[in-house]
Design an enzyme around this catalytic site. Sequence first.
Site, PDB file in Angstrom:
ATOM      1  N   SER A  68       6.219 112.016  31.499  1.00 45.99           N
ATOM      2  CA  SER A  68       6.934 111.721  32.734  1.00 45.99           C
ATOM      3  C   SER A  68       8.286 111.038  32.510  1.00 45.99           C
ATOM      4  O   SER A  68       9.183 111.602  31.911  1.00 45.99           O
ATOM      5  CB  SER A  68       6.021 110.886  33.635  1.00 45.99           C
ATOM      6  OG  SER A  68       6.535 110.794  34.937  1.00 45.99           O
ATOM      7  N   ASP A 284      12.508 112.674  37.904  1.00 48.17           N
ATOM      8  CA  ASP A 284      12.200 112.072  36.603  1.00 48.17           C
ATOM      9  C   ASP A 284      11.876 113.193  35.619  1.00 48.17           C
ATOM     10  O   ASP A 284      12.029 114.372  35.940  1.00 48.17           O
ATOM     11  CB  ASP A 284      11.078 111.034  36.710  1.00 48.17           C
ATOM     12  CG  ASP A 284       9.729 111.664  37.031  1.00 48.17           C
ATOM     13  OD1 ASP A 284       9.714 112.800  37.543  1.00 48.17           O
ATOM     14  OD2 ASP A 284       8.691 111.029  36.767  1.00 48.17           O
ATOM     15  N   ALA A 379       7.352 102.768  45.935  1.00 51.33           N
ATOM     16  CA  ALA A 379       8.785 102.472  45.941  1.00 51.33           C
ATOM     17  C   ALA A 379       9.504 103.239  44.830  1.00 51.33           C
ATOM     18  O   ALA A 379      10.677 103.600  44.962  1.00 51.33           O
ATOM     19  CB  ALA A 379       9.002 100.972  45.780  1.00 51.33           C
ATOM     20  N   ASN A 380       8.778 103.571  43.737  1.00 43.24           N
ATOM     21  CA  ASN A 380       9.389 104.286  42.599  1.00 43.24           C
ATOM     22  C   ASN A 380       9.679 105.762  42.888  1.00 43.24           C
ATOM     23  O   ASN A 380      10.190 106.481  42.030  1.00 43.24           O
ATOM     24  CB  ASN A 380       8.516 104.163  41.343  1.00 43.24           C
ATOM     25  CG  ASN A 380       7.161 104.841  41.476  1.00 43.24           C
ATOM     26  OD1 ASN A 380       6.978 105.753  42.278  1.00 43.24           O
ATOM     27  ND2 ASN A 380       6.197 104.401  40.688  1.00 43.24           N
ATOM     28  N   ARG A 503       1.239  90.266  39.352  1.00 45.70           N
ATOM     29  CA  ARG A 503       0.130  91.147  38.963  1.00 45.70           C
ATOM     30  C   ARG A 503       0.260  91.542  37.499  1.00 45.70           C
ATOM     31  O   ARG A 503       1.377  91.757  36.992  1.00 45.70           O
ATOM     32  CB  ARG A 503       0.053  92.392  39.851  1.00 45.70           C
ATOM     33  CG  ARG A 503       1.217  93.310  39.788  1.00 45.70           C
ATOM     34  CD  ARG A 503       0.997  94.587  40.606  1.00 45.70           C
ATOM     35  NE  ARG A 503       0.077  95.508  39.961  1.00 45.70           N
ATOM     36  CZ  ARG A 503       0.447  96.410  39.042  1.00 45.70           C
ATOM     37  NH1 ARG A 503       1.712  96.511  38.657  1.00 45.70           N
ATOM     38  NH2 ARG A 503      -0.436  97.220  38.513  1.00 45.70           N
ATOM     39  N   PRO A 504      -0.879  91.652  36.800  1.00 48.19           N
ATOM     40  CA  PRO A 504      -0.822  92.069  35.396  1.00 48.19           C
ATOM     41  C   PRO A 504      -0.515  93.552  35.272  1.00 48.19           C
ATOM     42  O   PRO A 504      -0.899  94.350  36.133  1.00 48.19           O
ATOM     43  CB  PRO A 504      -2.240  91.773  34.891  1.00 48.19           C
ATOM     44  CG  PRO A 504      -3.104  91.851  36.113  1.00 48.19           C
ATOM     45  CD  PRO A 504      -2.248  91.404  37.261  1.00 48.19           C
ATOM     46  N   ARG A 512       3.922  91.156  35.865  1.00 48.77           N
ATOM     47  CA  ARG A 512       5.099  91.459  36.671  1.00 48.77           C
ATOM     48  C   ARG A 512       5.163  90.508  37.869  1.00 48.77           C
ATOM     49  O   ARG A 512       4.160  90.298  38.554  1.00 48.77           O
ATOM     50  CB  ARG A 512       5.059  92.906  37.157  1.00 48.77           C
ATOM     51  CG  ARG A 512       4.992  93.926  36.018  1.00 48.77           C
ATOM     52  CD  ARG A 512       5.304  95.338  36.513  1.00 48.77           C
ATOM     53  NE  ARG A 512       4.955  96.451  35.684  1.00 48.77           N
ATOM     54  CZ  ARG A 512       5.115  96.613  34.372  1.00 48.77           C
ATOM     55  NH1 ARG A 512       5.590  95.748  33.722  1.00 48.77           N
ATOM     56  NH2 ARG A 512       4.789  97.665  33.696  1.00 48.77           N
TER      57      ARG A 512
END
Length: 550
Positions: A68, A284, A379-380, A503-504, A512
């Site tokens: 990706s 992407d 959001a990405n 969050r991990p 993050r």
Amino acid sequence: MSGLPVEAIESLSEQHPKPVDVHFQYGTAGFRTLGSILDSVLFRVGILAGLRSKKLDGKVIGVMVTASHNPEPDNGVKLVDPRGEMLESSWEVHATTLANAPDTPAFLSALDAFVKTTKIDLSKPARVVYARDTRPSGGALVSALEDGLKAVGAEARDAGTTTTPILHYLVRAMNTKGTKDEYGEDSEEGYMQKLSGAFKKLVAGKAPISPLLIDCANGVGALAGAVLAEHLGDTLPITLENGAISTPGALNDQCGADFVKTQQKLPPSLSSVLKPGQRACSLDGDADRLMYYYLDERGQFHMLDGDKIAALVAAFIVELVKAAGLEGKINVGVVQTAYANGASTKYLAERLPVKCVPTGVKHLHHAAEHYDVGVYFEANGHGTVLFSPETQDKLTSYQPSTPAQSTALGHLRNLVQLINQTVGDALSDMLLVEVVLAHKSYSAEEWDSLYSDKPNRLVKVVVKDRNIFKTEDAERKLVSPPGLQVKIDELVRRYDGGRSFVRPSGTEDVVRVYAEATVKSQADELAFRVAGLVYDETGGDPVKRPKEFL
């Protein structure tokens, strides 16, 4: 050994030994790491795909070789289930176990146990379709995959070099062929005809659409984009940029959807091409994520991310449902993660139900299935719209009572054809955005003005062990380490419009930190203050403490 073709597996397995001291993990994106160490994994995934097909009575299973948006040296592989959806999560553990067997005897033993545990009938047929993106390591990895498919006696179809969403489309199309749920012709050409045909119907009678510039991330989207452009013709004039698929090191480098989202700026290669006011978007590396953006008249960059796409699309679908006379008969909902900008959540919540779920496509997709029409976008830029089977039947059988209702109903039926409901698909989503812009007569700037994003900042904190961080409330609250959430809440209260969560990572030992506030400098400060709390909490070395952590 439970009827497995042991000799074939044994002789081929010896040609694909597992590297020593490497642990492989099947996660949300499948297996993903350096392409140079994945040979044994691809061989074993070939066998696993064949067995998955046998378990599901000979249904076609997909295998996609891609990493990706990752850098070019990386590669990966993931399995696709019969409806074009992600592999059933309970099989992720099996994939991980099989990939980590240290040698051929251990692999055969693990396979035998796996077949017995999952009660696979080995007399059933196995059918698999596979594809790859443009990475240089893809060819050799596909050869290893083919050895695995051969070892288990699978009937295999090579779909060549194509996008991840097209492979997902092919899986569903092959499995529904000749049924009432037929998804489309099972070829790349069938995919192109389905999307372009629906698009042309949806924009018929609208004002001519101005040219769209597409950054193809020097990846496989350049190939599919060129074919799609031919099918669309004048209905959507397209300029393809960053299509250097054979230039070493070019893939996702200083371009592509992930670059735009993380750097929040224009890919440098477009600076001399993009004109103020012109719409542009980035795909992407495997064309499953989409970012829109534009330059204003002062030449300033403005990003239109997955949140902006969700707001545009969801509001449009709600309007169509009302116009078709189906309000109250079809419920439309939006699914987001904690990373969704607070302003987008507010905008959407005023118009339709919004649900927040943990990060990861499988959580979003699953939650979206609970609505008649479920819209989800991270959001990405990864997302899609799901129409439930009952809703599709309703749209087919519903009798409109006015010409206006009939028109709106026709648009909804065509949206069902335009949207790739198997997975997030940058090309399909791009056409969806263009349809809404054409119907609303919006420029990129007018779309952007639906709401103003709250300033935000994302910070990574390297930690010794990410597993001590446990969350609840769709990852918006920490339950471990104890007491840390209280400190974060105290900090957040000091900032106007403040919001922050920790969050991990799912893949590496980092945590993050996301923060929002009304003013950019405050969002930055809040993010770094929370990062400092996290760093100190985990016993970080005060001497090595990053200076920006306040």
